[in-house]
Design an enzyme around this catalytic site. Structure first.
Site, PDB file in Angstrom:
ATOM      1  N   LYS A  61       0.837  -1.206   0.000  1.00 47.69           N
ATOM      2  CA  LYS A  61       0.000   0.000   0.000  1.00 47.69           C
ATOM      3  C   LYS A  61       0.879   1.267   0.000  1.00 47.69           C
ATOM      4  CE  LYS A  61      -3.789  -2.294   2.471  1.00 47.69           C
ATOM      5  NZ  LYS A  61      -4.656  -2.253   3.665  1.00 47.69           N
ATOM      6  N   TYR A 101     -12.414  -3.030  -2.955  1.00 47.10           N
ATOM      7  CA  TYR A 101     -12.988  -3.025  -1.605  1.00 47.10           C
ATOM      8  C   TYR A 101     -14.514  -2.910  -1.663  1.00 47.10           C
ATOM      9  CZ  TYR A 101      -8.445  -2.505   0.801  1.00 47.10           C
ATOM     10  OH  TYR A 101      -7.183  -2.702   1.320  1.00 47.10           O
ATOM     11  N   PHE A 109     -15.227   4.359   7.520  1.00 45.96           N
ATOM     12  CA  PHE A 109     -13.826   4.687   7.262  1.00 45.96           C
ATOM     13  C   PHE A 109     -13.466   4.655   5.766  1.00 45.96           C
ATOM     14  CE2 PHE A 109     -13.959   0.094   8.248  1.00 45.96           C
ATOM     15  CZ  PHE A 109     -13.358  -0.446   7.106  1.00 45.96           C
ATOM     16  N   ARG A 137      -1.802 -14.721   4.318  1.00 44.68           N
ATOM     17  CA  ARG A 137      -2.570 -14.037   5.371  1.00 44.68           C
ATOM     18  C   ARG A 137      -1.846 -14.154   6.706  1.00 44.68           C
ATOM     19  NH1 ARG A 137      -6.641 -10.411   4.359  1.00 44.68           N
ATOM     20  NH2 ARG A 137      -7.618 -10.977   6.331  1.00 44.68           N
ATOM     21  N   THR A 143      -5.441  -7.637  10.661  1.00 51.71           N
ATOM     22  CA  THR A 143      -5.794  -6.361  10.010  1.00 51.71           C
ATOM     23  C   THR A 143      -5.349  -5.167  10.858  1.00 51.71           C
ATOM     24  OG1 THR A 143      -7.721  -7.415   8.998  1.00 51.71           O
ATOM     25  CG2 THR A 143      -7.728  -5.006   9.103  1.00 51.71           C
ATOM     26  N   ARG A 154       2.630  -6.811   9.127  1.00 48.71           N
ATOM     27  CA  ARG A 154       1.966  -5.726   9.861  1.00 48.71           C
ATOM     28  C   ARG A 154       2.494  -5.614  11.288  1.00 48.71           C
ATOM     29  NH1 ARG A 154      -3.999  -7.304   7.437  1.00 48.71           N
ATOM     30  NH2 ARG A 154      -3.948  -5.942   5.604  1.00 48.71           N
ATOM     31  N   ASN A 164      -1.760  -0.031   7.358  1.00 53.71           N
ATOM     32  CA  ASN A 164      -1.239  -1.373   7.677  1.00 53.71           C
ATOM     33  C   ASN A 164      -0.394  -2.002   6.562  1.00 53.71           C
ATOM     34  OD1 ASN A 164      -3.298  -2.065   5.987  1.00 53.71           O
ATOM     35  ND2 ASN A 164      -4.507  -3.183   7.518  1.00 53.71           N
ATOM     36  N   HIS A 167      -1.767  -5.465   1.548  1.00 51.96           N
ATOM     37  CA  HIS A 167      -3.024  -6.198   1.355  1.00 51.96           C
ATOM     38  C   HIS A 167      -2.702  -7.618   0.909  1.00 51.96           C
ATOM     39  CE1 HIS A 167      -6.957  -7.423  -0.212  1.00 51.96           C
ATOM     40  NE2 HIS A 167      -6.275  -7.890  -1.257  1.00 51.96           N
ATOM     41  N   GLU A 178      -9.755 -10.645  -7.335  1.00 54.40           N
ATOM     42  CA  GLU A 178      -8.816  -9.523  -7.243  1.00 54.40           C
ATOM     43  C   GLU A 178      -7.739  -9.597  -8.331  1.00 54.40           C
ATOM     44  OE1 GLU A 178      -7.455  -9.678  -3.206  1.00 54.40           O
ATOM     45  OE2 GLU A 178      -9.394  -9.092  -2.395  1.00 54.40           O
TER      46      GLU A 178
END
Ligand code: DAT
Ligand code: MG
Length: 202
Positions: A61, A101, A109, A137, A143, A154, A164, A167, A178
Site C-alpha cells: 500500500k 474493496y 472509514f 494471510r 488487520t 503488519r 497497515n 493487502h 482480485e
C-alpha cells in the site's frame, strides 16, 4: 550433483510432455484468466494427482511504498519459497479501489481509506505456490497492527489499522476476483522455477 539432478528432471519434464489438465484447474483460477499463457506441464504429487498451485494478490500500500518497504516485503515471499508471477507499480483509481474493496464502500472509514490508497503509488503482485493464500494471510498478520504478531509484516512494520502497509487476498474466490481486477491475463508469467522440486514435493 544436486544441480545436475534438478536440471535433468526439468529437461525430462520439458521433453516428456504428457496430457495437460483442463486449464481451469491450473492455479485454481478460471480459464479466461490464463489467456495468453503457456499452460505448464502438470506436476504430479505422490498421490498421482496433479499439483494445483494457488495464486494470491499482494499489494504494498502507499505507506509501504513511501517508507521504502517494497524490497523487504518481496523478500519475505521469496524466501518462503513462493513464485512471483506478476508485478507492477501504479496509482490506483477510485473506480478500481471501489471494486477491490466492494464490501467496504459503505463503511464509515471508506472515504479516508480511499484518500490514503490513492495518495501515492502501490506495488501490486501475484504470488503462486502451495497454500499461498492462507500462508500469505498468516505472514501479513492481523488487520489491526496493534493485534498483529511480531514476525508478521503488519506486526513488524506498522501500528495503526489505517496504515497497515500491505493487502493480501483472504480466500480462493477473493484471490481470483482480485487478480482478474488488477491484472490482464498477459501480464502474468508462467515460468518454471528451478527450485520447485526442492521446495515442494513433486
Ligand atoms: P484485511 O486488509 O486484513 O483483509 P479488511 O478487508 O477487513 O482487512 O479491510 C481492508 C482494509 O480496510 C484494511 O486493511 C484497513 C482498512 N480498515 C479496515 N478496518 C478499518 C477501520 N476500522 N478503520 C480504518 N481502516 C480500516
Ligand atoms: Mg480484506
Amino acid at each position: 550433483m544436486l544441480q545436475r539432478c534438478v536440471l535433468q528432471r526439468i529437461l525430462h519434464r520439458f521433453h516428456s510432455g504428457g496430457p495437460e489438465p483442463p486449464r481451469s484447474l491450473l492455479y485454481g483460477r478460471p480459464a479466461a484468466l490464463l489467456c495468453g499463457h503457456r499452460a505448464a506441464s502438470p506436476r504430479r504429487s505422490s498421490t498421482g494427482l496433479p499439483h494445483v498451485n494457488e495464486q494470491t494478490l499482494i499489494v504494498v500500500k502507499p505507506d509501504g511504498v513511501q517508507r521504502r518497504l517494497v524490497g523487504q516485503i518481496i523478500q519475505r515471499f521469496e524466501q518462503r519459497g513462493f513464485k512471483l508471477v506478476g508485478l507492477k507499480m501504479l496509482r490506483v483509481s477510485e473506480d478500481l479501489l471501489s471494486q477491490h474493496y466492494c464490501q467496504l464502500t459503505s463503511k464509515p472509514f471508506y472515504p479516508s481509506l480511499l484518500y490514503y490508497m490513492t495518495s501515492a503509488p502501490v506495488v501490486v503482485m501475484v504470488w503462486e505456490g502451495h497454500k499461498v493464500i492462507q500462508t500469505s494471510r498468516t505472514m501479513v498478520g492481523h488487520t489491526n497492527p496493534a493485534e498483529a504478531q511480531a514476525g508478521t509484516v503488519r506486526g513488524d512494520f506498522s501500528m495503526h489499522v489505517s496504515r497497515n502497509v500491505v493487502h493480501a487476498s483472504d480466500s480462493l474466490e477473493g484471490a481470483q476476483r482480485e487478480i482478474q481486477l488488477w491484472f490482464q491475463g498477459n501480464e502474468l508469467l508462467n515460468w518454471d522455477c528451478w527450485d520447485q522440486t526442492i521446495t515442494c514435493e513433486e
